[in-house]
Design an enzyme around this catalytic site. Sequence first.
Site, PDB file in Angstrom:
ATOM      1  N   ARG A  28      27.156  13.108  42.207  1.00 55.00           N
ATOM      2  CA  ARG A  28      25.989  13.664  41.524  1.00 55.00           C
ATOM      3  C   ARG A  28      26.094  13.426  40.019  1.00 55.00           C
ATOM      4  O   ARG A  28      27.164  13.536  39.434  1.00 55.00           O
ATOM      5  CB  ARG A  28      25.879  15.156  41.817  1.00 55.00           C
ATOM      6  CG  ARG A  28      24.675  15.818  41.165  1.00 55.00           C
ATOM      7  CD  ARG A  28      24.350  17.154  41.794  1.00 55.00           C
ATOM      8  NE  ARG A  28      25.329  18.184  41.485  1.00 55.00           N
ATOM      9  CZ  ARG A  28      25.245  19.429  41.962  1.00 55.00           C
ATOM     10  NH1 ARG A  28      24.252  19.770  42.780  1.00 55.00           N
ATOM     11  NH2 ARG A  28      26.160  20.323  41.653  1.00 55.00           N
ATOM     12  N   ASP A  52      21.148  21.647  42.580  1.00 53.54           N
ATOM     13  CA  ASP A  52      21.577  22.267  43.837  1.00 53.54           C
ATOM     14  C   ASP A  52      20.468  22.283  44.889  1.00 53.54           C
ATOM     15  O   ASP A  52      19.827  23.303  45.133  1.00 53.54           O
ATOM     16  CB  ASP A  52      22.136  23.671  43.599  1.00 53.54           C
ATOM     17  CG  ASP A  52      23.518  23.618  42.963  1.00 53.54           C
ATOM     18  OD1 ASP A  52      24.232  22.628  43.207  1.00 53.54           O
ATOM     19  OD2 ASP A  52      23.884  24.536  42.226  1.00 53.54           O
ATOM     20  N   GLY A  66      32.209  29.670  40.990  1.00 56.81           N
ATOM     21  CA  GLY A  66      32.850  28.416  40.595  1.00 56.81           C
ATOM     22  C   GLY A  66      32.615  27.307  41.593  1.00 56.81           C
ATOM     23  O   GLY A  66      32.041  27.494  42.661  1.00 56.81           O
ATOM     24  N   ARG A  69      25.582  26.398  33.878  1.00 52.38           N
ATOM     25  CA  ARG A  69      24.586  27.219  34.557  1.00 52.38           C
ATOM     26  C   ARG A  69      24.432  28.560  33.839  1.00 52.38           C
ATOM     27  O   ARG A  69      25.292  28.949  33.027  1.00 52.38           O
ATOM     28  CB  ARG A  69      25.014  27.458  36.005  1.00 52.38           C
ATOM     29  CG  ARG A  69      25.359  26.172  36.764  1.00 52.38           C
ATOM     30  CD  ARG A  69      26.407  26.445  37.853  1.00 52.38           C
ATOM     31  NE  ARG A  69      26.893  25.197  38.462  1.00 52.38           N
ATOM     32  CZ  ARG A  69      26.356  24.644  39.532  1.00 52.38           C
ATOM     33  NH1 ARG A  69      25.338  25.211  40.144  1.00 52.38           N
ATOM     34  NH2 ARG A  69      26.843  23.514  40.022  1.00 52.38           N
ATOM     35  N   ASP A 125      23.514  31.071  39.548  1.00 53.34           N
ATOM     36  CA  ASP A 125      24.480  29.970  39.513  1.00 53.34           C
ATOM     37  C   ASP A 125      23.837  28.645  39.908  1.00 53.34           C
ATOM     38  O   ASP A 125      24.497  27.599  39.841  1.00 53.34           O
ATOM     39  CB  ASP A 125      25.679  30.270  40.425  1.00 53.34           C
ATOM     40  CG  ASP A 125      25.266  30.610  41.841  1.00 53.34           C
ATOM     41  OD1 ASP A 125      24.623  31.666  42.026  1.00 53.34           O
ATOM     42  OD2 ASP A 125      25.573  29.841  42.768  1.00 53.34           O
ATOM     43  N   ASN A 126      22.561  28.665  40.285  1.00 54.81           N
ATOM     44  CA  ASN A 126      21.842  27.440  40.617  1.00 54.81           C
ATOM     45  C   ASN A 126      20.756  27.118  39.588  1.00 54.81           C
ATOM     46  O   ASN A 126      19.846  26.349  39.881  1.00 54.81           O
ATOM     47  CB  ASN A 126      21.199  27.548  42.003  1.00 54.81           C
ATOM     48  CG  ASN A 126      22.226  27.568  43.113  1.00 54.81           C
ATOM     49  OD1 ASN A 126      23.360  27.130  42.927  1.00 54.81           O
ATOM     50  ND2 ASN A 126      21.850  28.094  44.263  1.00 54.81           N
ATOM     51  N   GLY A 151      33.286  25.418  44.375  1.00 55.71           N
ATOM     52  CA  GLY A 151      34.104  25.567  45.563  1.00 55.71           C
ATOM     53  C   GLY A 151      34.221  24.304  46.386  1.00 55.71           C
ATOM     54  O   GLY A 151      35.127  24.195  47.227  1.00 55.71           O
ATOM     55  N   GLY A 183      35.744  23.234  51.286  1.00 52.13           N
ATOM     56  CA  GLY A 183      35.478  22.354  50.157  1.00 52.13           C
ATOM     57  C   GLY A 183      34.823  21.045  50.522  1.00 52.13           C
ATOM     58  O   GLY A 183      34.659  20.162  49.673  1.00 52.13           O
ATOM     59  N   LYS A 185      30.663  15.868  45.053  1.00 58.19           N
ATOM     60  CA  LYS A 185      30.287  17.067  45.790  1.00 58.19           C
ATOM     61  C   LYS A 185      30.729  16.897  47.247  1.00 58.19           C
ATOM     62  O   LYS A 185      30.269  15.990  47.942  1.00 58.19           O
ATOM     63  CB  LYS A 185      28.775  17.278  45.711  1.00 58.19           C
ATOM     64  CG  LYS A 185      28.311  18.644  46.176  1.00 58.19           C
ATOM     65  CD  LYS A 185      26.848  18.856  45.837  1.00 58.19           C
ATOM     66  CE  LYS A 185      26.373  20.224  46.292  1.00 58.19           C
ATOM     67  NZ  LYS A 185      24.951  20.440  45.966  1.00 58.19           N
TER      68      LYS A 185
END
Length: 492
Positions: free
Chosen positions: A174, A260, A88, A181, A250-251, A90, A124, A111
């Site tokens: 971003r 990413d 997730g 994803r 996840d990327n 983060g 974070g 981000k």
Amino acid sequence: MSAQIPFDNSYARLPAGFFAQVAPAIVDEPELIKVNRALAADLGIDADMLESPEGVEMLAGKRLPEGAEPIAMAYAGHQFGHFVPQLGDGRAILLGEVVDRAGRRRDLQLKGAGRTPFSRGGDGRAALGPVMREYIVSEAMAALGVPTTRALAAVTTGEAVYRDTLLPGAVLTRVASSHIRVGTFQYFAAQGDEAALRALSAHAIARHYPDAAAADNPYLALIGGVVARQAELVARWLNLGFIHGVMNTDNMAISGETIDYGPCAFLDAYHPSTVFSAIDRQGRYAYANQPGIALWNLTRLAETLLTLIDSDEEAAIAKAREALSGFSDRFNAAYLAGLRAKLGLAEARDGDLELAQDLLDRMAAQSADFTLTFRRLCDAADGEAGDAKVRSLFADPSAFDAWAQRWRARLAEEGEPAGERSAAMRRVNPAFIPRNHRVEAAIVAAVEHQDFAPFEALLAVLARPYDDQPEHAAFADAPRAEERVTQTFCGT
């Protein structure tokens, strides 16, 4: 001036298990680094507003614009081959979505905006260096014509973050077609939540692959669409010498955009096994491994949808394999088409791949610079007088001479005038890429001296990568020995 953004947030209307509602952390003294005014205009957002005190506070997460519904998205992922069922966002918070002037739906995400329920003990936050790297490289990729997330703005937070040492904090805004994803699908598949997979698939199809809705099997059509876009995307990466560095599931965005930019880098001297990422100790995501890894990731996507593809497991697997089988042909065709264009070959002939591979093999053996070799071939295409600058890139110049004879014989089979050929080659072989040493120099100047002039200068050059820009010729140079960057690092 109020911070107005025309939000229309479709992902936030999905079931609650898709995300966590979370507000960005409050920072005391945000300062603007840069607003991407051209992108803001495309999004229908007032750039002057973004540069105002209220706008800077919004870009830092201190102020929420009207209509924002901040959420952290849930997803899982294979990280270096090992499955993690919950990752997730983060350190990223999706403010919402806008529909741009071209009618495309785009995410706006902060981000580095603070902890979320998915932070897993992290702070974070984002340090200034990684924010600058992503801004530079993502905007360079856009100028190069590669599908990519974009950078709308960057701000400093006025607060320090700890990454082995204290570093200035920053936030990147971003922009993406979406942040869905492969790992988003894996998250719900790991829970056995078929209803969520149906909802996610419907959302992804409506947003990215609307033609799939009318297919006999929309889930297979979704896989086929993602396969096609990823095959063409990775072919573009290889033809430009780009190494993503951390191709975890996840990327990988199902939209087909590069996402990413952590330990990413561009090749200097060409070698297929090149790795820059400090966390890729086994070379899993080396330059030449990227097509195979993309297919591996896509296979993980297909696995999540098997129960929706067909109630019979064996039939579902057979259908998924057929959809995945299109990757290799699609990638090979796109990659070879790119190589032909880079070599000035307008017509497809047998032996073209072998000709291109022979050059690449010689470049690897002779430590020839990837970008400079292909750019200087543009001059050599005009005549042998241009050979000298290409030869100088090879440790043994005769290695180029032997190949050049075959290349010119192949060019002679086509009737295209030399001037037209070289002009076409310059449109696909960039003069300027975000050289690792230039990116690092810009980061060091900003982090250590609060000097953003090198950052601005680099962005200006990279906005026109295919133009010669003789006044900025030094930006095209390969690094000297003492300037070489051999490792790049993730920002977490």
